[in-house]
Motif scaffolding. Structure first.
Motif, mmCIF file in Angstrom:
data_model
loop_
_atom_site.group_PDB
_atom_site.id
_atom_site.type_symbol
_atom_site.label_atom_id
_atom_site.label_comp_id
_atom_site.label_asym_id
_atom_site.label_seq_id
_atom_site.Cartn_x
_atom_site.Cartn_y
_atom_site.Cartn_z
ATOM 1 N N ALA A 248 0.818 -1.212 0.000
ATOM 2 C CA ALA A 248 0.000 0.000 0.000
ATOM 3 C C ALA A 248 0.850 1.260 0.000
ATOM 4 O O ALA A 248 0.512 2.253 -0.664
ATOM 5 N N ASP A 249 1.959 1.262 0.746
ATOM 6 C CA ASP A 249 2.799 2.460 0.802
ATOM 7 C C ASP A 249 3.406 2.784 -0.552
ATOM 8 O O ASP A 249 3.587 3.957 -0.898
ATOM 9 N N HIS A 250 3.724 1.756 -1.315
ATOM 10 C CA HIS A 250 4.326 1.983 -2.631
ATOM 11 C C HIS A 250 3.274 2.371 -3.668
ATOM 12 O O HIS A 250 3.508 3.258 -4.495
ATOM 13 N N VAL A 251 2.133 1.708 -3.618
ATOM 14 C CA VAL A 251 1.158 1.912 -4.695
ATOM 15 C C VAL A 251 0.383 3.210 -4.530
ATOM 16 O O VAL A 251 -0.144 3.754 -5.514
ATOM 17 N N CYS A 252 0.325 3.755 -3.310
ATOM 18 C CA CYS A 252 -0.375 5.024 -3.101
ATOM 19 C C CYS A 252 0.600 6.186 -3.224
ATOM 20 O O CYS A 252 0.758 7.013 -2.303
ATOM 21 N N ARG A 253 1.275 6.269 -4.339
ATOM 22 C CA ARG A 253 2.241 7.332 -4.640
ATOM 23 C C ARG A 253 2.162 7.660 -6.126
ATOM 24 O O ARG A 253 1.572 6.918 -6.918
ATOM 25 N N GLU A 254 2.797 8.783 -6.482
ATOM 26 C CA GLU A 254 3.051 9.126 -7.881
ATOM 27 C C GLU A 254 1.785 9.160 -8.752
ATOM 28 O O GLU A 254 1.796 8.762 -9.913
ATOM 29 N N ARG A 255 0.694 9.596 -8.145
ATOM 30 C CA ARG A 255 -0.564 9.804 -8.874
ATOM 31 C C ARG A 255 -1.077 8.535 -9.559
ATOM 32 O O ARG A 255 -1.648 8.576 -10.650
ATOM 33 N N THR A 256 -0.862 7.401 -8.926
ATOM 34 C CA THR A 256 -1.551 6.207 -9.402
ATOM 35 C C THR A 256 -3.045 6.369 -9.121
ATOM 36 O O THR A 256 -3.470 7.248 -8.353
ATOM 37 N N SER A 274 -3.007 -7.082 1.012
ATOM 38 C CA SER A 274 -1.879 -7.221 0.087
ATOM 39 C C SER A 274 -1.826 -8.657 -0.418
ATOM 40 O O SER A 274 -2.335 -9.583 0.225
ATOM 41 N N ILE A 275 -1.195 -8.830 -1.551
ATOM 42 C CA ILE A 275 -1.070 -10.176 -2.132
ATOM 43 C C ILE A 275 -0.258 -11.075 -1.205
ATOM 44 O O ILE A 275 -0.536 -12.275 -1.075
ATOM 45 N N GLY A 276 0.754 -10.501 -0.520
ATOM 46 C CA GLY A 276 1.543 -11.291 0.415
ATOM 47 C C GLY A 276 0.720 -11.787 1.591
ATOM 48 O O GLY A 276 0.911 -12.917 2.070
ATOM 49 N N GLN A 277 -0.192 -10.956 2.078
ATOM 50 C CA GLN A 277 -1.070 -11.377 3.167
ATOM 51 C C GLN A 277 -1.972 -12.526 2.727
ATOM 52 O O GLN A 277 -2.227 -13.459 3.505
#
Length: 329
Positions: A248-256, A274-277
């Motif tokens: 979540a921290d990575h994907v909620c960046r850079e105007r995705t 998350s997919i890992g969870q």
């Protein structure tokens, strides 16, 4: 320093789709356990040329086979009009004993393989218990073609394929390549994104979109959308769907699309897991059959690392590549 050219990497990657999917599964499991270090990607942008960018993705993988490295990948969308790939990349692997760089790999093929393996793994997990039978591919480029190949390894070759691209010529060439890959599949071209979304219960977005351009109202309830390119779906649709991410921290960046949804709603409550969870079984996820499920993988550098280490080991074993013994001398 071992140097592996694109042809070397392609030779090693070829035919190992199932192994790559398993590597990605293991890496996501480690990431969800906190056994990785994945700093935020660094985006190098150009003030006078906003369409282009170069991204740095450093990463560390712990566990039984620790490794560290960096992927440096460019995206220049106008390249496709000149007949050359949009993306190009290199990967550096470092020794964890000395810190010295010990391998330099052409990485665009690794990047495409890990992206497709991640999407195929998610399709397998999120369609468990029901075969989608077909797939709609929105965006007729390298990534969606790789997604198609890896889906065959994960859930079986789709019997029906629907494609859409703003360029009719690119769509027709894509169909030709699909026929070569899957000669028994029924393949058609959709006139619009909406038609492609409505056509199949499994959909993959692999575009170079910079801003959201699609809603999910035409998708049937229960559809699984592999939102690989991250900026296609409008925030209102994201907010109304189930959402699975890689981080979540990575994907909620850079105007995705998810970043815009977070800004719109003021929280990340719209993200289910998350997919890992899901892989580790630490979060229960039972989708509402009346909702669409969207998988949005930012593309963690540790996945590139996992495949690059495997490529490096295979190259060493078979004597592939150029060994520059005096690189650091």
């Amino acid at each position: 320093m071992l140097v592996l050219r694109k042809a070397d990497v392609g030779e090693i990657l070829n035919g190992k789709e199932k192994e790559h999917i398993e590597l990605v599964r293991q890496t996501y499991a480690l990431h969800a356990q906190g056994a990785t270090a994945v700093p935020h990607s660094t985006f190098l942008r150009f003030p006078d040329d906003p369409a282009n960018r170069i991204i740095g993705l450093p990463s560390y993988r712990g566990g039984k086979s620790p490794a560290a490295g960096l992927k440096w990948i460019s995206s220049f969308p106008a390249n496709i009009h000149s007949g050359i790939p949009r993306a190009s990349a290199v990967m550096v692997l470092n020794s964890l004993r000395t810190g010295h760089p010990e391998a330099l790999l052409e990485a665009s093929l690794i990047s495409a393989a890990r992206t497709a393996a991640s999407a195929a793994l998610a399709a397998d997990i999120l369609t468990e218990g029901r075969s989608p039978g077909g797939v709609s591919l929105i965006g007729c480029g390298v990534i969606n073609f790789e997604v198609l190949r890896y889906l065959g390894a994960a859930i079986g070759a789709p019997g029906e394929i629907v494609v859409h691209d703003p360029s009719p010529a690119r769509a027709e060439e894509f169909v030709r390549r699909c026929h070569e890959l899957l000669p028994d599949a029924a393949i058609s071209i959709a006139d619009s994104v909406e038609d492609a979304l409505a056509a199949q219960r499994l959909v993959s977005f692999g575009t170079n979109a910079g801003e959201p351009h699609a809603d999910l109202t035409s998708a049937e309830p229960g559809t699984v959308v592999l939102h690989v390119s991250l900026r296609d779906i409008e925030p209102l649709s994201i907010n109304g769907a189930h959402n699975i991410v890689d981080d979540a921290d990575h994907v909620c960046r850079e105007r995705t699309s998810l970043h815009l949804t977070e800004q719109m709603t003021g929280s990340r409550a719209f993200i289910d897991a998350s997919i890992g969870q899901l892989i580790n079984g630490t979060v229960a996820f039972t989708p509402d059959p009346d909702k669409v499920t969207v998988y949005s993988p930012f593309g963690l550098g540790v996945l590139d690392l996992a495949l690059a280490v495997d490529v490096q080991a295979t190259a060493r074993e078979h004597g592939i590549g150029i060994d520059v013994a005096d690189f650091l001398s």
